[in-house]
Design an enzyme around this catalytic site. Sequence first.
Site, PDB file in Angstrom:
ATOM      1  N   GLU B  59       0.764  -1.165  -0.027  1.00 20.85           N
ATOM      2  CA  GLU B  59      -0.078   0.041  -0.099  1.00 20.85           C
ATOM      3  C   GLU B  59       0.999   1.173  -0.140  1.00 20.85           C
ATOM      4  OE1 GLU B  59      -0.854  -2.865   1.486  1.00 20.85           O
ATOM      5  OE2 GLU B  59      -2.666  -3.228   0.865  1.00 20.85           O
ATOM      6  N   HIS B 130     -12.597  -5.695   7.624  1.00 19.35           N
ATOM      7  CA  HIS B 130     -12.998  -5.489   6.395  1.00 19.35           C
ATOM      8  C   HIS B 130     -14.318  -4.536   6.527  1.00 19.35           C
ATOM      9  CE1 HIS B 130     -10.626  -9.014   5.769  1.00 19.35           C
ATOM     10  NE2 HIS B 130     -10.343  -8.525   4.380  1.00 19.35           N
TER      11      HIS B 130
END
Lengths: 325, 325, 329, 329
Positions: B59, B130
């Site tokens: 990321e 999530h």
Amino acid sequence: MRERSYRAAIREALLEAMSADERVFLLGEDIEYAGVYGVTKGLVDKFGCDRVIDTPIAETAIVGGAMGAALMGLLPVVEIQFADFIAAAMDQLVNMVAKYHYRTRTPLPLVIRAPAGAILSTHGSTGPFHSQNPEAWFAHTPGLKVALPATPYDAKGLLLAAIADMNPVLFLEQKALYNEKGDVPEGIYTVPLGQARLAREGNDLSIITYGAMLSPALRAADLLDGEVDVEVLDLRTIVPLDKEAVLTTARKTGKILIVHEATRTAGFGAELAALIAESAFEFLDGPIMRLSSPDAPVPAAPELAGYYLPDVNEIVTAVRRLSAY
Amino acid sequence: MRERSYRAAIREALLEAMSADERVFLLGEDIEYAGVYGVTKGLVDKFGCDRVIDTPIAETAIVGGAMGAALMGLLPVVEIQFADFIAAAMDQLVNMVAKYHYRTRTPLPLVIRAPAGAILSTHGSTGPFHSQNPEAWFAHTPGLKVALPATPYDAKGLLLAAIADMNPVLFLEQKALYNEKGDVPEGIYTVPLGQARLAREGNDLSIITYGAMLSPALRAADLLDGEVDVEVLDLRTIVPLDKEAVLTTARKTGKILIVHEATRTAGFGAELAALIAESAFEFLDGPIMRLSSPDAPVPAAPELAGYYLPDVNEIVTAVRRLSAY
Amino acid sequence: MDRLTPQKYLSLYIDMRRMRAIEEKATALYYEGRTIGRIYSGRGQEAISVGSTYALAADDAVAPMNRDLGTHLVRGITVREIFCQYLGRANSSNRGKDAGLHISSPERGVMVNMISNLPASLPVAVGIALAFKIRRELRVALTYFGDGASSTGASHEGINFAAVRRLPIVFICENNQWALSTATSKQFALEHLVERAAGYGIPGIQVDGNDVLAVYETTAEAVARARGGEGPTFIEAVTMRMKGHSVTDPAQYVPQSMLDAWEQKDPIRRFGNHLRQENLLDDSLDENITGKISAEIDDAVAYAEASPFLPAEEAVTDVYAEGIATTYA
Amino acid sequence: MDRLTPQKYLSLYIDMRRMRAIEEKATALYYEGRTIGRIYSGRGQEAISVGSTYALAADDAVAPMNRDLGTHLVRGITVREIFCQYLGRANSSNRGKDAGLHISSPERGVMVNMISNLPASLPVAVGIALAFKIRRELRVALTYFGDGASSTGASHEGINFAAVRRLPIVFICENNQWALSTATSKQFALEHLVERAAGYGIPGIQVDGNDVLAVYETTAEAVARARGGEGPTFIEAVTMRMKGHSVTDPAQYVPQSMLDAWEQKDPIRRFGNHLRQENLLDDSLDENITGKISAEIDDAVAYAEASPFLPAEEAVTDVYAEGIATTYA
Ligand SMILES: Cc1ncc(C[n+]2csc(CCOP(=O)(O)OP(=O)(O)O)c2C)c(N)n1
Ligand SMILES: Cc1ncc(C[n+]2csc(CCOP(=O)(O)OP(=O)(O)O)c2C)c(N)n1
Ligand SMILES: [Mg+2]
Ligand SMILES: [Mg+2]
């Protein structure tokens, strides 16, 4: 009365904790040598490099590593060289560390020390990357506790309480205060996490603050003596938050000025205002005001930084404006 | 009326932007294939792997890489697979990207898309890793803009505005809405960043919300029809914040319920409450209330998640409580 | 390092069989809407978690990932516990607050309860090894990560820190050729991921991840090295993810020919054949094993389904721990 | 790759001399309380930024770090600009909003304005190389990072991503033996940091960082490789940090013997001697150079001191950019 600097108070807490409990150890960059602000100076000589551990430049490994050691029963105290660099450990901290007890009921006693906030000198401020106040991110991360001591006494007592706490505690040392002196008793004592301190009693208006802004808030209150009777509440920890103390002072004076050094939007001041606007609404005699740094990075040059950082004068002006309401 | 799903609206925005301006390209994990929520499906066939670029799981490299490309005049649109994983790019995002224009006056047009929020199904929720809603961290990071579209129309129009914006924009797709359908015009149109939308007019009480909570807020308002006349404001972006719209509705109804899915303490709702408590204080007819997820990670099991997530019933109850004040 | 006695071979085989059968059952339950969260299958990778975990001593520590069900079985996590977790019940490792194979059991040495974010357990496992070293305990940590996770900063920081301090830890990279839809050619520019080890100054060993004995022996050597104070080892276990990323992923991006080729190397069939050659296994024993496993699973599923969920109000409890860690006495 | 003509040798020498003299002056100004922020000196490392940046073409991009003043000089950043930055004036790269050598100049190819967080420029430089590759431009990116920064996740993610996509970029690791107080033995378990390159599947070359011609040539080869589509190179430039971490660090942790030994290898004296041997330099030319540099610096300091600061109210401006990036037309 035993005077010590804020820096010395923190070092003393580390030293006494390490002496009293051999599970306590330190992990971080350049801490053998002393750390950038000299807090850990000399500790390696006393405790050896198995308990004062220099790491590579690897904040994620530091925080994750500390967690692993905590799982094995040690009591790690991490130093992140500047609070600005916690961002490099964000995933470990907010996802792995913060949520661990909720998911597993395994306690994670673990302290992360980091110097936060700006210092202004003839060389300007500490600039955009060595001055930040990220506490609101972590107040918005369930599972972490967040301490911001404003005095040498609290620095020592809160750090000893943080080390003894069963949870991950972010301990944001206020770097502007490292040289400030105050009363620091010898030996182990703790200041409980979650107990605000009424730093000054007053009847007309409350300043709610924490960390490096306590001292200008108190000075402002003194300057206004006779004009506005200002109460000053020092939160000491923002998680846990002493809601009772916040609401008590709000109900008492009805006029609230919240002061912090962090930037304004979505700063922790917003939470305080929201809490009061929800739970002490009927007692309010005026708008809840916030004084903080503006929504910008911390500029380096002296005049820019002077303009940017909240100070005594701005607090005085804000108090006058609010008390005139 | 041309109905499209929220997912399709976002894909259409990407497709039309890439067709119209060859500088636009996509960068992220598994986006060639389709992305976890299928948003980028088929785009690689149309635009090739130089414009739909799969990355390693990295990321920080993704966000930093996008910034470098933006510096060279490209218009990157990053996908972070889940908003929860933005934490792994935190340092690049908040320190390098967010502060760049302030330090250099070099614009950084750069969009970071990420699915945020929980979905509840027969398999429980999407769980602690999530489902998160991290928008408040970024609202507290000067230099970033933050969009949270609540409808397919806005999803497309805000994304096209975000890509055309000269600043880094965090575009938090509400994963609970991907299958929701609504009117989506063909062709390029933009919804300006910083303009809230009055989703429902009312006189008694205002719900201020954004993202996935808009639809339960509207349903609650409908359920209360005849009992409480509820106004519903959809912020669409929280940075820039349409302060005028917030204060206008606050001044109009005097009773404010703020609703978001993110956890409560130091969530963006606190900022809204603080803004109103400071700038519309005289108009308030009751405490400012917040409804949100509680201060805990997002639990997985269905009953836990049901209890945890704010829903229509809770909104109705909160409105009743506040309107009775 | 201890070599495995042939007597122990059978338990390796049984644990691999259990792993596969449990995952198959969990997948079926998923489709019936009875599990919490998705199922991530380690089909084809059973030799890795089973074989490597056998190489640990009782008081060593392991931090498994979501395709490492074998680790849990070898460490004595019961099938009941596993289905309680898959079904998100109050008596499971996460009590329903988290899902998937996020199981830990400190008393059985499964020390880290993994999270989804990759590879967050790895630095934590390094910290466990650090604690062992600080206390001069002759214990070893073992952790796993994927070919995809090898690209993350967290893996780099953790492995490098362990290398610098020569910590007693073994890193097993399960190179199953895929990270979700991403092939290894898009993940690293190496022929063999094991080449990365040299970049940390630690031994790197590539092992056939579908050969349970090889995995066991390679790990046992690395564990012995760690225990002997010689620091970490990086093992690349080469294998193949035989299912989609999760139960919802049809994995159409995986060439069928690749699946077919790897199917030939199935670790369970292969080890079964070996056992037959060694006369340690025959049809009747195999059927017996099948029966025992399926009974064990039936029992576990029934047990899990009879187990209650956590009361809804507990959604907000346990965010913080109570008590104090030290009295400084 | 072009070999440097002897005629160009002198400019390498002069830029190294300028770098050292500027830093010495900046340090003096720091002690007088006239600079904004601290000074981070690249003393002893001048050959690296100067030599490597010479290897770039005009439209290549470079992302220097805080000990890479030479990069700025070679790319044509003026000494006036540098002192305006050190003094935090309104006409400097950061206009006083940031301090130190956080200078960029897109039109001269200094593309990334570094920040303190390590090594945040590296992934950005990778993105620049990605843009070159996407647009099929034959341009190259060059960036620097420290021995300490090599331990960060950001360096790993950036280098690996560049390797996977064979991006046109050169990574120069300035191994100056120290990361603040931390010796390299606590930073990595390698004899030579360059060994890490193989772990990314890219060429790794170690170069004597105190030999400006060697740095130039090594970089030029790597740049040629990048331009030729052969992907990234990892160069370890071995050198020594001859001052404290910053001007406030007395660096008592550095053994004096180490400083003494490296003083013998001073890159400027060494290259000066070489030039003298080649009859390209003599005392009078050297004095002439000294005089020119000191005049240039005096002028620059005077210019900077006469330059205004940004008005205080601008502390809060420019957080966001105006305008639009595309009309989709
Ligand atoms: C930091 C982070 N980024 C992205 C993801 C999303 N994600 C989950 S699994 C996965 C692929 C993992 O591949 P690998 O590491 O090879 O493990 P495998 O699934 O093959 O066992 C991705 C990208 C994640 N979990 N964490
Ligand atoms: C992420 C991060 N962590 C910590 C620091 C604090 N810090 C500043 S410079 C430095 C040492 C850097 O060493 P190296 O990379 O070798 O560069 P050098 O100073 O030797 O040029 C450290 C630890 C930082 N800037 N960023
Ligand atoms: Mg994989
Ligand atoms: Mg260095």
